[in-house]
Motif scaffolding. Sequence first.
Motif, PDB file in Angstrom:
ATOM      1  N   GLY A  42       0.774  -1.290  -0.056  1.00 56.50           N
ATOM      2  CA  GLY A  42      -0.073   0.137  -0.039  1.00 56.50           C
ATOM      3  C   GLY A  42       0.907   1.268  -0.100  1.00 56.50           C
ATOM      4  O   GLY A  42       0.416   2.397  -0.096  1.00 56.50           O
ATOM      5  N   GLN A  43       2.205   1.074   0.240  1.00 59.00           N
ATOM      6  CA  GLN A  43       2.937   2.416   0.319  1.00 59.00           C
ATOM      7  C   GLN A  43       3.078   2.912  -1.116  1.00 59.00           C
ATOM      8  O   GLN A  43       2.931   2.366  -2.162  1.00 59.00           O
ATOM      9  CB  GLN A  43       4.438   1.984   0.629  1.00 59.00           C
ATOM     10  N   TYR A  47       8.529   5.567   2.283  1.00 64.55           N
ATOM     11  CA  TYR A  47       8.010   4.822   3.662  1.00 64.55           C
ATOM     12  C   TYR A  47       7.730   5.629   4.744  1.00 64.55           C
ATOM     13  O   TYR A  47       7.271   5.368   5.780  1.00 64.55           O
ATOM     14  CB  TYR A  47       8.657   3.787   3.803  1.00 64.55           C
ATOM     15  N   ASP A  48       8.237   6.999   4.547  1.00 61.68           N
ATOM     16  CA  ASP A  48       8.223   7.815   5.621  1.00 61.68           C
ATOM     17  C   ASP A  48       8.549   9.208   5.461  1.00 61.68           C
ATOM     18  O   ASP A  48       9.145   9.638   4.415  1.00 61.68           O
ATOM     19  CB  ASP A  48       9.120   7.398   6.852  1.00 61.68           C
ATOM     20  N   GLN A  49       8.004  10.354   6.106  1.00 64.06           N
ATOM     21  CA  GLN A  49       8.356  11.697   5.633  1.00 64.06           C
ATOM     22  C   GLN A  49       8.215  12.567   6.964  1.00 64.06           C
ATOM     23  O   GLN A  49       7.355  12.330   7.819  1.00 64.06           O
ATOM     24  CB  GLN A  49       6.947  12.227   4.806  1.00 64.06           C
ATOM     25  N   ARG A  50       9.130  13.626   7.004  1.00 71.99           N
ATOM     26  CA  ARG A  50       9.354  14.647   7.943  1.00 71.99           C
ATOM     27  C   ARG A  50       8.996  15.976   7.313  1.00 71.99           C
ATOM     28  O   ARG A  50       9.765  16.169   6.693  1.00 71.99           O
ATOM     29  CB  ARG A  50      10.645  14.560   8.724  1.00 71.99           C
ATOM     30  N   LYS A  51       7.880  16.558   7.849  1.00 70.61           N
ATOM     31  CA  LYS A  51       7.434  17.677   7.041  1.00 70.61           C
ATOM     32  C   LYS A  51       8.290  19.242   7.354  1.00 70.61           C
ATOM     33  O   LYS A  51       8.169  20.008   6.894  1.00 70.61           O
ATOM     34  CB  LYS A  51       6.136  18.010   7.464  1.00 70.61           C
ATOM     35  N   GLY A  54       2.571   4.884  -8.700  1.00 70.70           N
ATOM     36  CA  GLY A  54       1.879   3.488  -8.207  1.00 70.70           C
ATOM     37  C   GLY A  54       1.861   2.977  -6.862  1.00 70.70           C
ATOM     38  O   GLY A  54       1.760   4.063  -5.908  1.00 70.70           O
ATOM     39  N   ARG A  55       1.906   1.701  -6.587  1.00 70.29           N
ATOM     40  CA  ARG A  55       1.716   1.552  -5.153  1.00 70.29           C
ATOM     41  C   ARG A  55       2.460   0.238  -4.893  1.00 70.29           C
ATOM     42  O   ARG A  55       2.605  -0.431  -5.950  1.00 70.29           O
ATOM     43  CB  ARG A  55       0.414   1.383  -4.519  1.00 70.29           C
TER      44      ARG A  55
END
Length: 372
Positions: free
Chosen positions: A221-222, A278-282, A238-239
């Motif tokens: 799902g990522q 797979y991760d995010q820091r805003k 895509g995913r």
Amino acid sequence: MLSNPGISGRRRWPALLLLAGVVALAGCDREGGEAAAGPEEETQAVPVETVAAARRTVAASYTGTASLEPLAESQVVAKTSGVALEVLVEEGQTVRAGQTLVRLDPDRARLNLAQIEAQMRKLENNFRRSEQLASQQLVSAGEHDQLRYDLENARAAYRLAALELSYTNVTAPISGVIASRSIKTGNFVQINTPILRIVDNSRLEATLNVPERELATLKAGQPVSMRVDALPGTTFEGRVDRVAPVVDAGSGTFRVICAFEGGESLQPGMFGRISIDYDQRKDALAVPRVALLDDEGDAAVYVIREDKAVRTTVTTGYEDGAFVEIREGLEPGDQVVTAGKVALRDGTEVQVIGGAPAATATAAARADGDSR
């Protein structure tokens, strides 16, 4: 003869005066040389370029390469022999499952079906008369049962002959696009010979062999982004469709299958460069990756403080393209050296020639991060 002391004294005076002049000239030369050497020994500032540490959005991602494969693929084979009377499709044509692709000569199969049908009808009549006689006990039970078995066998042979006749119409087992064709009208086709290839390009998949250290971070799902060499400048979204969590003992990798919508642009066989976020820091503090020192040991950068380069140890986080997250060691607005690092040592005096003001650089980096 007695010497005259006055005369000898007068002769020594010129020599003494000459020696004193030589000594004085030597002293002047030495002082002049020292004075000339003084400015050359002054330390010159090293020119450097800097960028201010600023907050921006930083994404953690895994990148890899893979070729695109269709969701399904089928080799269409002839299930019976015969001459191809019609080839109804061309390469590149879209077909649906069950559509007739090739018509083979049906005459032999049709005659065989008619012959078996006649035998079956005869046995049906015999079996009906046997039933009447059996009810009157005029035939034995064994003879009646034998007729029943013969009739069932004839009916099975009829169904098989009908199936053989249906095979003269070669149909598409799946929906998709005709990728290749190896038959022409008039060719004789042997049974089980591949004559067409169909690929279902409605969805394309790319399989990545990922190092086992990423096993805990990649999940189904990522979001996935991909660029293909054949279509430069275009990014496809895509995913992650599924993850095979079994690690291969030989390569130390596991399989991650990414799915993309097919269409006119993306086609099977294209080579893709894939990135899985797979991760995010805003609001992460970040600096350009080129600011990190290349020497071994803990990660470090040169920070400009009072016109001097100060080696500063930092703790890094995620890497996102040209930027790296700094979790410890810097504050927003700190000017870090990006060019000229090779000539620096801790405490070297510097002259900044390419740095932007901290506030301007911070605002630019924040705007760049917000636009991602």
